[in-house]
Design a protein around this motif. Sequence first.
Motif, PDB file in Angstrom:
ATOM      1  N   LEU A 221     -13.929 131.246 -46.167  1.00  0.00           N
ATOM      2  CA  LEU A 221     -12.662 131.127 -46.892  1.00  0.00           C
ATOM      3  C   LEU A 221     -12.321 129.690 -47.269  1.00  0.00           C
ATOM      4  CD1 LEU A 221     -10.507 133.693 -44.874  1.00  0.00           C
ATOM      5  CD2 LEU A 221     -11.644 134.024 -47.084  1.00  0.00           C
ATOM      6  N   ASP A 222     -12.895 128.723 -46.550  1.00  0.00           N
ATOM      7  CA  ASP A 222     -12.667 127.305 -46.859  1.00  0.00           C
ATOM      8  C   ASP A 222     -13.951 126.557 -46.507  1.00  0.00           C
ATOM      9  OD1 ASP A 222     -11.476 124.908 -47.547  1.00  0.00           O
ATOM     10  OD2 ASP A 222     -10.518 124.645 -45.590  1.00  0.00           O
ATOM     11  N   ASN A 223     -14.992 126.826 -47.246  1.00  0.00           N
ATOM     12  CA  ASN A 223     -16.333 126.408 -46.815  1.00  0.00           C
ATOM     13  C   ASN A 223     -16.702 124.995 -47.232  1.00  0.00           C
ATOM     14  OD1 ASN A 223     -18.935 126.929 -45.629  1.00  0.00           O
ATOM     15  ND2 ASN A 223     -19.741 126.961 -47.723  1.00  0.00           N
ATOM     16  N   THR A 224     -17.299 124.300 -46.289  1.00  0.00           N
ATOM     17  CA  THR A 224     -18.022 123.054 -46.545  1.00  0.00           C
ATOM     18  C   THR A 224     -19.285 123.114 -45.702  1.00  0.00           C
ATOM     19  OG1 THR A 224     -15.997 121.774 -46.880  1.00  0.00           O
ATOM     20  CG2 THR A 224     -17.996 120.533 -46.359  1.00  0.00           C
ATOM     21  N   ILE A 225     -20.432 122.850 -46.303  1.00  0.00           N
ATOM     22  CA  ILE A 225     -21.672 122.948 -45.565  1.00  0.00           C
ATOM     23  C   ILE A 225     -21.711 121.916 -44.440  1.00  0.00           C
ATOM     24  CG2 ILE A 225     -22.944 121.396 -47.103  1.00  0.00           C
ATOM     25  CD1 ILE A 225     -25.407 123.220 -46.633  1.00  0.00           C
ATOM     26  N   PHE A 226     -22.150 122.323 -43.273  1.00  0.00           N
ATOM     27  CA  PHE A 226     -22.285 121.399 -42.155  1.00  0.00           C
ATOM     28  C   PHE A 226     -23.492 120.500 -42.411  1.00  0.00           C
ATOM     29  CE2 PHE A 226     -19.707 124.649 -40.173  1.00  0.00           C
ATOM     30  CZ  PHE A 226     -18.857 123.913 -39.346  1.00  0.00           C
ATOM     31  N   ARG A 227     -23.267 119.203 -42.354  1.00  0.00           N
ATOM     32  CA  ARG A 227     -24.351 118.252 -42.595  1.00  0.00           C
ATOM     33  C   ARG A 227     -24.116 116.987 -41.771  1.00  0.00           C
ATOM     34  NH1 ARG A 227     -28.055 115.382 -42.857  1.00  0.00           N
ATOM     35  NH2 ARG A 227     -29.539 115.052 -44.562  1.00  0.00           N
ATOM     36  N   PRO A 228     -24.253 117.084 -40.429  1.00  0.00           N
ATOM     37  CA  PRO A 228     -24.058 115.890 -39.597  1.00  0.00           C
ATOM     38  C   PRO A 228     -25.197 114.893 -39.758  1.00  0.00           C
ATOM     39  CG  PRO A 228     -24.824 117.713 -38.258  1.00  0.00           C
ATOM     40  CD  PRO A 228     -24.584 118.275 -39.627  1.00  0.00           C
ATOM     41  N   GLU A 229     -24.953 113.670 -39.342  1.00  0.00           N
ATOM     42  CA  GLU A 229     -25.981 112.637 -39.379  1.00  0.00           C
ATOM     43  C   GLU A 229     -26.744 112.619 -38.058  1.00  0.00           C
ATOM     44  OE1 GLU A 229     -26.702 110.632 -41.968  1.00  0.00           O
ATOM     45  OE2 GLU A 229     -25.212 111.691 -43.177  1.00  0.00           O
TER      46      GLU A 229
END
Length: 380
Positions: free
Chosen positions: A345-353
């Motif tokens: 519903l409020d997506n942002t792809i997880f992309r940690p460093e």
Amino acid sequence: MFQKGLKNVVAAETAISLVDGEQGRLIYRGYNAKELALHYTFEEVAYLIWFGYLPGDQEKQIVSELLTNNRYLPFYMYSLIQTLPSDMGIMSQVRTALSALGTEEFGWKPTIEQAIRLTAVIPVITAMIYRKVNGKELVKPSKEMGHVENYLYMLTGERPSFAHTKALEAYMILTMEHGMNASTFTSRVVSSTESDMVSAVTGAIGAMKGPLHGGAPTGVIDMLNEIKDKETAETWIRQKLERKEYLMGFGHRVYTTRDPRAEALSEIVKQVGADDAWLELASYVEQLAVQLLEEYKPGRKLNTNVEFYAAAVMKAIDMSPSLFTPTFTVSRMVGWTAHVIEQSLDNTIFRPEAKYIGKQFEKLDLLGESRKAMEVSSLT
């Protein structure tokens, strides 16, 4: 900022549950999970987790019927389950079988209908695999029983008692959801790529399978069996602590007070009238262990966790230890699917460093590398 294991790093906002370690509270959509486990059914709490509010009579009937009507497997699933290798553990077989549901029925956009389907079918898959592994005939799901009662029925082939159903239902409500744990985080990471719900919960099962996350309360049962009676309890516990060994059923990564799930389960088990001698020993060991843990490890606040009384529930209903983590999985499907929907519903792809700690060379010595390769070759 580097935080190993992302500990205390806030990666998402959620309205599903609150895990309050300081106050010893577990909240589902604003409601105390302990009270929900004592006074509501699995279906009602699942509805709360998915929709955000407790159902009325008509809504409860609708969700119950949907769960009942989705207790079926496609024909190919029966063949698949029968052909899975016998040396695969139950959790591995459940993971593999569930992933086979990922047809076009489950598009990338997750829905509550999909959540209900997966929640309804996971106990069917689990029970079928358990009976196959143990050389027993498969038991068809009943359309006359509730979600938890049917699960027990499919496992045993007999209609369970009210006491056993109530005890397991409380356990499954209390393990239905628990914030951003490893498996839930996994489901949200997969969902954040806009993959489908089946893929997301299959990944979650893979995380749950690990002993550091979905570890079963088998160790607690072993501990109480070794202690045997009150007279030997203090000596046994002291010897364990002096050897600096872990005391099963105590301490939690989050809760610094008594695990609220343990409180609710202790009340439920007493209400349903399980083995009095076993419960009396468990209660005595709990109180004594907390005292001795404070003596040996002052200030650590190592209180009873959910595993301790989960062991009492599992022993009371005579459930095989091989089913502890799979049953945990059956209950947690509700939480996973709710998180997958919330992520979408409020997506942002997880992309940690990641912090690189390896070597760095100014330039590649091709001649030197070639010479090393020839030297190795001549030696072999």
